[in-house]
Design a protein around this motif. Structure first.
Motif, mmCIF file in Angstrom:
data_model
loop_
_atom_site.group_PDB
_atom_site.id
_atom_site.type_symbol
_atom_site.label_atom_id
_atom_site.label_comp_id
_atom_site.label_asym_id
_atom_site.label_seq_id
_atom_site.Cartn_x
_atom_site.Cartn_y
_atom_site.Cartn_z
ATOM 1 N N PRO A 290 -25.786 11.902 -10.256
ATOM 2 C CA PRO A 290 -25.107 12.339 -9.128
ATOM 3 C C PRO A 290 -23.851 12.208 -8.996
ATOM 4 C CG PRO A 290 -26.319 10.147 -9.043
ATOM 5 C CD PRO A 290 -26.378 10.614 -10.551
ATOM 6 N N LYS A 291 -23.268 12.969 -8.088
ATOM 7 C CA LYS A 291 -21.547 13.186 -7.821
ATOM 8 C C LYS A 291 -21.267 11.819 -7.070
ATOM 9 C CE LYS A 291 -17.846 15.944 -6.242
ATOM 10 N NZ LYS A 291 -17.230 15.638 -7.415
ATOM 11 N N TYR A 292 -19.973 11.306 -7.437
ATOM 12 C CA TYR A 292 -19.640 10.415 -6.586
ATOM 13 C C TYR A 292 -19.655 10.456 -5.218
ATOM 14 C CZ TYR A 292 -17.816 8.478 -11.414
ATOM 15 O OH TYR A 292 -17.953 8.218 -12.618
ATOM 16 N N GLU A 293 -19.829 9.493 -4.595
ATOM 17 C CA GLU A 293 -19.602 9.596 -3.008
ATOM 18 C C GLU A 293 -18.137 9.507 -2.611
ATOM 19 O OE1 GLU A 293 -22.110 6.805 -0.840
ATOM 20 O OE2 GLU A 293 -24.006 7.465 -1.860
ATOM 21 N N PHE A 294 -17.964 10.179 -1.678
ATOM 22 C CA PHE A 294 -16.567 10.296 -1.131
ATOM 23 C C PHE A 294 -16.131 8.894 -0.626
ATOM 24 C CE2 PHE A 294 -13.386 10.687 1.927
ATOM 25 C CZ PHE A 294 -12.412 11.505 1.538
ATOM 26 N N GLY A 295 -14.933 8.504 -0.781
ATOM 27 C CA GLY A 295 -14.460 7.082 -0.467
ATOM 28 C C GLY A 295 -14.822 6.053 -1.638
ATOM 29 N N TRP A 296 -15.614 6.213 -2.625
ATOM 30 C CA TRP A 296 -15.853 5.135 -3.688
ATOM 31 C C TRP A 296 -14.634 4.301 -3.832
ATOM 32 C CZ3 TRP A 296 -13.365 5.050 -8.205
ATOM 33 C CH2 TRP A 296 -12.536 6.085 -8.724
ATOM 34 N N TRP A 297 -13.524 4.897 -4.018
ATOM 35 C CA TRP A 297 -12.068 4.235 -4.395
ATOM 36 C C TRP A 297 -11.607 3.078 -3.297
ATOM 37 C CZ3 TRP A 297 -12.862 9.532 -3.169
ATOM 38 C CH2 TRP A 297 -12.418 9.698 -2.081
ATOM 39 N N GLU A 298 -12.382 3.176 -2.238
ATOM 40 C CA GLU A 298 -11.899 2.006 -1.110
ATOM 41 C C GLU A 298 -11.733 0.618 -1.695
ATOM 42 O OE1 GLU A 298 -14.014 2.881 2.422
ATOM 43 O OE2 GLU A 298 -13.058 4.648 2.680
ATOM 44 N N PRO A 299 -12.821 0.155 -2.576
ATOM 45 C CA PRO A 299 -12.732 -1.217 -2.842
ATOM 46 C C PRO A 299 -11.649 -1.582 -3.812
ATOM 47 C CG PRO A 299 -14.762 -0.407 -3.126
ATOM 48 C CD PRO A 299 -14.355 0.840 -2.688
ATOM 49 N N PHE A 300 -11.048 -0.372 -4.318
ATOM 50 C CA PHE A 300 -9.715 -0.857 -5.394
ATOM 51 C C PHE A 300 -8.412 -0.517 -4.621
ATOM 52 C CE2 PHE A 300 -13.781 1.023 -7.404
ATOM 53 C CZ PHE A 300 -13.963 0.030 -8.122
ATOM 54 N N LEU A 301 -8.416 -0.023 -3.361
ATOM 55 C CA LEU A 301 -6.982 0.180 -2.716
ATOM 56 C C LEU A 301 -6.654 -1.154 -2.474
ATOM 57 C CD1 LEU A 301 -8.153 2.902 -0.335
ATOM 58 C CD2 LEU A 301 -7.130 3.191 -2.238
ATOM 59 N N PRO A 302 -5.125 -1.395 -2.390
ATOM 60 C CA PRO A 302 -4.597 -2.458 -2.312
ATOM 61 C C PRO A 302 -4.676 -2.998 -0.736
ATOM 62 C CG PRO A 302 -2.810 -0.844 -2.187
ATOM 63 C CD PRO A 302 -4.146 -0.033 -2.626
ATOM 64 N N PRO A 303 -4.513 -4.201 -0.666
ATOM 65 C CA PRO A 303 -4.626 -4.653 0.996
ATOM 66 C C PRO A 303 -3.978 -3.804 1.960
ATOM 67 C CG PRO A 303 -3.985 -6.620 -0.556
ATOM 68 C CD PRO A 303 -3.939 -5.207 -1.339
ATOM 69 N N LYS A 304 -4.410 -3.954 3.187
ATOM 70 C CA LYS A 304 -3.762 -3.188 4.056
ATOM 71 C C LYS A 304 -2.240 -3.370 4.386
ATOM 72 C CE LYS A 304 -7.342 -0.837 5.585
ATOM 73 N NZ LYS A 304 -7.698 0.363 5.258
ATOM 74 N N SER A 305 -1.969 -4.725 4.185
ATOM 75 C CA SER A 305 -0.398 -4.954 4.406
ATOM 76 C C SER A 305 0.419 -4.064 3.401
ATOM 77 C CB SER A 305 -0.226 -6.365 4.208
ATOM 78 O OG SER A 305 -0.708 -6.812 2.801
ATOM 79 N N SER A 306 -0.308 -3.537 2.274
ATOM 80 C CA SER A 306 0.717 -3.159 1.290
ATOM 81 C C SER A 306 0.612 -1.403 1.533
ATOM 82 C CB SER A 306 0.060 -3.313 -0.111
ATOM 83 O OG SER A 306 0.146 -4.749 -0.323
ATOM 84 N N ASN A 307 -0.179 -1.098 2.544
ATOM 85 C CA ASN A 307 -0.600 0.409 2.525
ATOM 86 C C ASN A 307 0.390 0.974 3.592
ATOM 87 O OD1 ASN A 307 -1.569 2.869 3.333
ATOM 88 N ND2 ASN A 307 -3.174 2.641 2.110
ATOM 89 N N GLY A 308 1.328 2.145 3.421
ATOM 90 C CA GLY A 308 1.894 2.680 4.703
ATOM 91 C C GLY A 308 1.394 2.890 5.673
ATOM 92 N N THR A 309 0.008 3.128 5.736
ATOM 93 C CA THR A 309 -0.710 3.520 6.708
ATOM 94 C C THR A 309 -0.994 2.555 7.826
ATOM 95 O OG1 THR A 309 -2.782 3.235 5.692
ATOM 96 C CG2 THR A 309 -1.547 5.522 5.524
ATOM 97 N N ALA A 310 -0.958 1.339 7.259
ATOM 98 C CA ALA A 310 -1.486 0.170 8.208
ATOM 99 C C ALA A 310 -0.263 -0.217 9.249
ATOM 100 C CB ALA A 310 -1.583 -1.188 7.282
#
Length: 214
Positions: A194-214
């Motif tokens: 099956p194809k990967y579900e959208f958003g599968w990469w979220e556990p590998f994103l940096p902490p919110k404090s490191s993201n410019g969107t936070a």
């Protein structure tokens, strides 16, 4: 007429010493000399005292104290990365999600701190104009402090660009620009899994404090 012969007698040498006396002289000449030694005298010296030195050290320790080591300056840490367009990294590359999930699971079992992340539209790309001009946007980077593992993943992913940079903090290294990801679903999915579900990469994103969107 022949004169009569005369015989003149000269005084004779002193008579030689009798041979019986010679052994006695030899015996006295070869006799070993007797050396008298006085008994050893044990010399005793009064013990030296270093009380003055001890007092000087004690005063220095009490007054000045032990010097404190200088604070170690924080050195920049090196981060290694692979980067490609987001659709290739997150929607098309087979087994990429499985490789990251397996590595994260292994870290959890070994109680090891995570040292790899996925960064969507990383800000550090501004340092690499030669790379950004070859990228389709939005871009996604796989970032790690483990250079050997990044080189290994380069061989697995193939169609990615590789480089490295130094940063004073992990927050600076993993900072990102806000972006919305959208991937079109394929009309026909032929893979046996099956194809990967959208958003599968979220556990590998940096902490919110490191993201410019936070």
């Amino acid at each position: 007429m022949v004169a009569p012969a005369t015989l003149a007698l000269r005084p004779s040498a002193a008579p030689a010493q009798p041979r019986a006396a010679l052994p006695r002289a030899r015996a006295s000449w070869f006799a070993p000399a007797i050396i008298r030694t006085s008994p050893p005298v044990a010399a005793s010296y009064p013990p030296r005292r270093f009380s003055g030195v001890r007092r000087a050290v004690a005063v220095d320790a009490d007054q000045q104290g032990s010097p404190e080591p200088p604070e170690q300056e924080k050195r920049p840490k090196t981060y290694y990365f692979l980067v490609a367009n987001a659709k290739f990294m997150l929607d098309e590359e087979e087994h990429f999600q499985e490789q990251l999930a397996e590595k994260l699971r292994n870290y959890g079992e070994r109680d090891k701190e995570q040292d790899f992340w996925l960064v969507v539209e990383p800000k550090f790309l501004d340092r690499f104009p030669d790379i950004t001009k070859r990228l389709k946007r939005p871009a996604v980077a796989l970032v790690s402090t483990d250079g050997n593992w990044i080189t290994f993943m380069k061989l697995r992913l193939d169609r990615v660009l590789q480089d490295q940079f130094d940063s004073e903090s992990v927050e600076e290294a993993l900072a990102s620009n806000p972006v919305e990801l959208k991937f079109e679903k394929p009309e026909k999915w032929t893979a046996p899994y099956p194809k990967y579900e959208f958003g599968w990469w979220e556990p590998f994103l940096p902490p919110k404090s490191s993201n410019g969107t936070a």
